[in-house]
Design a protein around this motif. Structure first.
Motif, PDB file in Angstrom:
ATOM      1  N   ARG A   1      -1.120  10.259 -18.167  1.00 27.96           N
ATOM      2  CA  ARG A   1      -1.971  11.149 -17.373  1.00 27.96           C
ATOM      3  C   ARG A   1      -2.323  10.357 -16.120  1.00 27.96           C
ATOM      4  NH1 ARG A   1      -1.046  15.534 -19.793  1.00 27.96           N
ATOM      5  NH2 ARG A   1      -1.852  15.813 -21.876  1.00 27.96           N
ATOM      6  N   VAL A   2      -1.715  10.733 -15.010  1.00 32.21           N
ATOM      7  CA  VAL A   2      -1.896   9.994 -13.766  1.00 32.21           C
ATOM      8  C   VAL A   2      -3.278  10.301 -13.194  1.00 32.21           C
ATOM      9  CG1 VAL A   2      -1.044   9.672 -11.418  1.00 32.21           C
ATOM     10  CG2 VAL A   2       0.569   9.913 -13.316  1.00 32.21           C
ATOM     11  N   ARG A   3      -4.014   9.242 -12.874  1.00 28.54           N
ATOM     12  CA  ARG A   3      -5.346   9.369 -12.280  1.00 28.54           C
ATOM     13  C   ARG A   3      -5.339   9.019 -10.797  1.00 28.54           C
ATOM     14  NH1 ARG A   3      -6.503  12.521 -15.926  1.00 28.54           N
ATOM     15  NH2 ARG A   3      -7.236  11.764 -17.918  1.00 28.54           N
ATOM     16  N   ALA A   4      -4.349   8.259 -10.366  1.00 33.67           N
ATOM     17  CA  ALA A   4      -4.232   7.896  -8.953  1.00 33.67           C
ATOM     18  C   ALA A   4      -2.763   7.666  -8.640  1.00 33.67           C
ATOM     19  CB  ALA A   4      -5.037   6.633  -8.650  1.00 33.67           C
ATOM     20  N   ALA A   5      -2.351   8.083  -7.457  1.00 32.00           N
ATOM     21  CA  ALA A   5      -0.967   7.881  -7.026  1.00 32.00           C
ATOM     22  C   ALA A   5      -0.971   7.480  -5.562  1.00 32.00           C
ATOM     23  CB  ALA A   5      -0.154   9.154  -7.220  1.00 32.00           C
ATOM     24  N   GLY A   6       0.042   6.747  -5.159  1.00 29.75           N
ATOM     25  CA  GLY A   6       0.115   6.294  -3.779  1.00 29.75           C
ATOM     26  C   GLY A   6       1.402   6.725  -3.108  1.00 29.75           C
ATOM     27  N   VAL A   7       1.315   6.935  -1.809  1.00 35.44           N
ATOM     28  CA  VAL A   7       2.476   7.217  -0.983  1.00 35.44           C
ATOM     29  C   VAL A   7       2.599   6.052  -0.009  1.00 35.44           C
ATOM     30  CG1 VAL A   7       3.512   8.799   0.676  1.00 35.44           C
ATOM     31  CG2 VAL A   7       2.170   9.696  -1.226  1.00 35.44           C
ATOM     32  N   ASN A   8       3.760   5.427   0.007  1.00 37.12           N
ATOM     33  CA  ASN A   8       3.988   4.228   0.807  1.00 37.12           C
ATOM     34  C   ASN A   8       4.988   4.494   1.924  1.00 37.12           C
ATOM     35  OD1 ASN A   8       2.398   2.285  -0.761  1.00 37.12           O
ATOM     36  ND2 ASN A   8       3.813   2.833  -2.390  1.00 37.12           N
ATOM     37  N   PRO A   9       5.136   3.551   2.858  1.00 39.38           N
ATOM     38  CA  PRO A   9       6.088   3.750   3.957  1.00 39.38           C
ATOM     39  C   PRO A   9       7.505   4.072   3.497  1.00 39.38           C
ATOM     40  CG  PRO A   9       4.654   1.917   4.474  1.00 39.38           C
ATOM     41  CD  PRO A   9       4.346   2.326   3.051  1.00 39.38           C
ATOM     42  N   VAL A  10       7.918   3.529   2.361  1.00 39.05           N
ATOM     43  CA  VAL A  10       9.267   3.821   1.885  1.00 39.05           C
ATOM     44  C   VAL A  10       9.417   5.311   1.553  1.00 39.05           C
ATOM     45  CG1 VAL A  10       8.870   3.340  -0.564  1.00 39.05           C
ATOM     46  CG2 VAL A  10      11.140   2.986   0.419  1.00 39.05           C
ATOM     47  N   ASP A  11       8.344   5.967   1.175  1.00 37.13           N
ATOM     48  CA  ASP A  11       8.425   7.378   0.792  1.00 37.13           C
ATOM     49  C   ASP A  11       8.857   8.263   1.954  1.00 37.13           C
ATOM     50  OD1 ASP A  11       7.576   7.100  -1.959  1.00 37.13           O
ATOM     51  OD2 ASP A  11       5.593   6.647  -1.168  1.00 37.13           O
ATOM     52  N   TRP A  12       8.279   8.068   3.133  1.00 37.95           N
ATOM     53  CA  TRP A  12       8.689   8.917   4.266  1.00 37.95           C
ATOM     54  C   TRP A  12      10.102   8.579   4.715  1.00 37.95           C
ATOM     55  CZ3 TRP A  12      10.222   7.265   9.000  1.00 37.95           C
ATOM     56  CH2 TRP A  12       9.803   6.019   9.447  1.00 37.95           C
ATOM     57  N   LYS A  13      10.509   7.320   4.529  1.00 42.91           N
ATOM     58  CA  LYS A  13      11.877   6.943   4.899  1.00 42.91           C
ATOM     59  C   LYS A  13      12.892   7.605   3.964  1.00 42.91           C
ATOM     60  CE  LYS A  13      10.260   2.651   6.881  1.00 42.91           C
ATOM     61  NZ  LYS A  13      10.022   1.245   6.649  1.00 42.91           N
ATOM     62  N   VAL A  14      12.560   7.671   2.684  1.00 39.81           N
ATOM     63  CA  VAL A  14      13.426   8.377   1.735  1.00 39.81           C
ATOM     64  C   VAL A  14      13.447   9.855   2.087  1.00 39.81           C
ATOM     65  CG1 VAL A  14      13.666   9.078  -0.678  1.00 39.81           C
ATOM     66  CG2 VAL A  14      13.141   6.698  -0.117  1.00 39.81           C
ATOM     67  N   ARG A  15      12.278  10.433   2.355  1.00 37.32           N
ATOM     68  CA  ARG A  15      12.190  11.859   2.686  1.00 37.32           C
ATOM     69  C   ARG A  15      13.040  12.210   3.896  1.00 37.32           C
ATOM     70  NH1 ARG A  15       6.952  12.947   5.081  1.00 37.32           N
ATOM     71  NH2 ARG A  15       8.116  12.641   6.980  1.00 37.32           N
ATOM     72  N   GLU A  16      13.063  11.329   4.894  1.00 39.16           N
ATOM     73  CA  GLU A  16      13.830  11.579   6.111  1.00 39.16           C
ATOM     74  C   GLU A  16      15.315  11.272   5.950  1.00 39.16           C
ATOM     75  OE1 GLU A  16      12.703  13.047   8.914  1.00 39.16           O
ATOM     76  OE2 GLU A  16      10.846  13.329   7.792  1.00 39.16           O
ATOM     77  N   GLY A  17      15.701  10.681   4.804  1.00 39.10           N
ATOM     78  CA  GLY A  17      17.104  10.394   4.557  1.00 39.10           C
ATOM     79  C   GLY A  17      17.573   9.046   5.075  1.00 39.10           C
ATOM     80  N   TYR A  18      16.648   8.223   5.587  1.00 37.21           N
ATOM     81  CA  TYR A  18      17.029   6.925   6.140  1.00 37.21           C
ATOM     82  C   TYR A  18      17.530   5.956   5.068  1.00 37.21           C
ATOM     83  CZ  TYR A  18      14.525   8.500  10.307  1.00 37.21           C
ATOM     84  OH  TYR A  18      14.089   9.211  11.404  1.00 37.21           O
ATOM     85  N   LEU A  19      17.160   6.174   3.826  1.00 34.28           N
ATOM     86  CA  LEU A  19      17.534   5.256   2.750  1.00 34.28           C
ATOM     87  C   LEU A  19      18.419   5.947   1.707  1.00 34.28           C
ATOM     88  CD1 LEU A  19      14.055   3.554   2.304  1.00 34.28           C
ATOM     89  CD2 LEU A  19      16.002   2.708   3.601  1.00 34.28           C
ATOM     90  N   ALA A  20      19.194   6.931   2.138  1.00 35.45           N
ATOM     91  CA  ALA A  20      19.994   7.737   1.211  1.00 35.45           C
ATOM     92  C   ALA A  20      20.937   6.882   0.364  1.00 35.45           C
ATOM     93  CB  ALA A  20      20.781   8.796   1.971  1.00 35.45           C
ATOM     94  N   GLY A  21      21.478   5.817   0.927  1.00 35.61           N
ATOM     95  CA  GLY A  21      22.383   4.965   0.165  1.00 35.61           C
ATOM     96  C   GLY A  21      21.684   4.189  -0.930  1.00 35.61           C
ATOM     97  N   ALA A  22      20.450   3.791  -0.690  1.00 38.92           N
ATOM     98  CA  ALA A  22      19.706   2.994  -1.665  1.00 38.92           C
ATOM     99  C   ALA A  22      18.891   3.859  -2.623  1.00 38.92           C
ATOM    100  CB  ALA A  22      18.770   2.033  -0.935  1.00 38.92           C
ATOM    101  N   PHE A  23      18.388   4.997  -2.131  1.00 36.88           N
ATOM    102  CA  PHE A  23      17.541   5.876  -2.931  1.00 36.88           C
ATOM    103  C   PHE A  23      18.048   7.312  -2.832  1.00 36.88           C
ATOM    104  CE2 PHE A  23      14.735   2.416  -1.574  1.00 36.88           C
ATOM    105  CZ  PHE A  23      14.197   2.006  -2.774  1.00 36.88           C
ATOM    106  N   PRO A  24      19.114   7.651  -3.538  1.00 37.53           N
ATOM    107  CA  PRO A  24      19.589   9.037  -3.476  1.00 37.53           C
ATOM    108  C   PRO A  24      18.495   9.966  -4.002  1.00 37.53           C
ATOM    109  CG  PRO A  24      20.864   7.753  -5.067  1.00 37.53           C
ATOM    110  CD  PRO A  24      19.886   6.827  -4.436  1.00 37.53           C
ATOM    111  N   SER A  25      18.329  11.116  -3.371  1.00 39.12           N
ATOM    112  CA  SER A  25      17.267  12.021  -3.781  1.00 39.12           C
ATOM    113  C   SER A  25      17.781  13.450  -3.813  1.00 39.12           C
ATOM    114  CB  SER A  25      16.081  11.909  -2.825  1.00 39.12           C
ATOM    115  OG  SER A  25      16.495  12.151  -1.502  1.00 39.12           O
TER     116      SER A  25
END
Length: 110
Positions: free
Chosen positions: A17-41
């Motif tokens: 049961r998650v009580r706290a979660a964080g969004v980090n700089p890597v998250d927006w980079k994955v969302r934008e596709g900049y890290l597609a090779g390392a983090f396929p989504s």
């Protein structure tokens, strides 16, 4: 809008049961596709891999965790999406999160 049941707790799963979660700089980079090779989504993409919470259930093959343990994770959790809201219902999503009665992440689609 709908509430989903808890995911099944199979032999090697820990349900948190998650009580706290964080969004980090890597998250927006994955969302934008900049890290597609390392983090396929796959979409819908739910950013925010860091989490802290309490163990709610453990599968029978799990060792080292018990119900009630406080835990933190940095990216190895499988995210359970509790509800998805369209952008024009973002205020409803916020109110739901504030109630503390959410099982999983609340996603606002843009």
């Amino acid at each position: 809008m709908r509430e989903l049941p808890d995911p099944p707790v199979v032999p090697d799963v820990v349900l948190v049961r998650v009580r706290a979660a964080g969004v980090n700089p890597v998250d927006w980079k994955v969302r934008e596709g900049y890290l597609a090779g390392a983090f396929p989504s796959h979409f819908p993409l739910v950013p925010g891999w860091d989490a802290a919470g309490v163990v709610a259930a453990v599968g029978p093959a799990v060792t080292g965790f018990a119900v009630g343990d406080e835990v933190v994770d940095a990216g190895r959790l499988t995210v359970h999406v509790a509800r998805t809201f369209p952008l024009d219902q973002a205020a409803d999503a916020h109110r739901l999160v504030e109630t503390g009665h959410v099982r999983g992440k609340v996603v606002v689609e843009m």
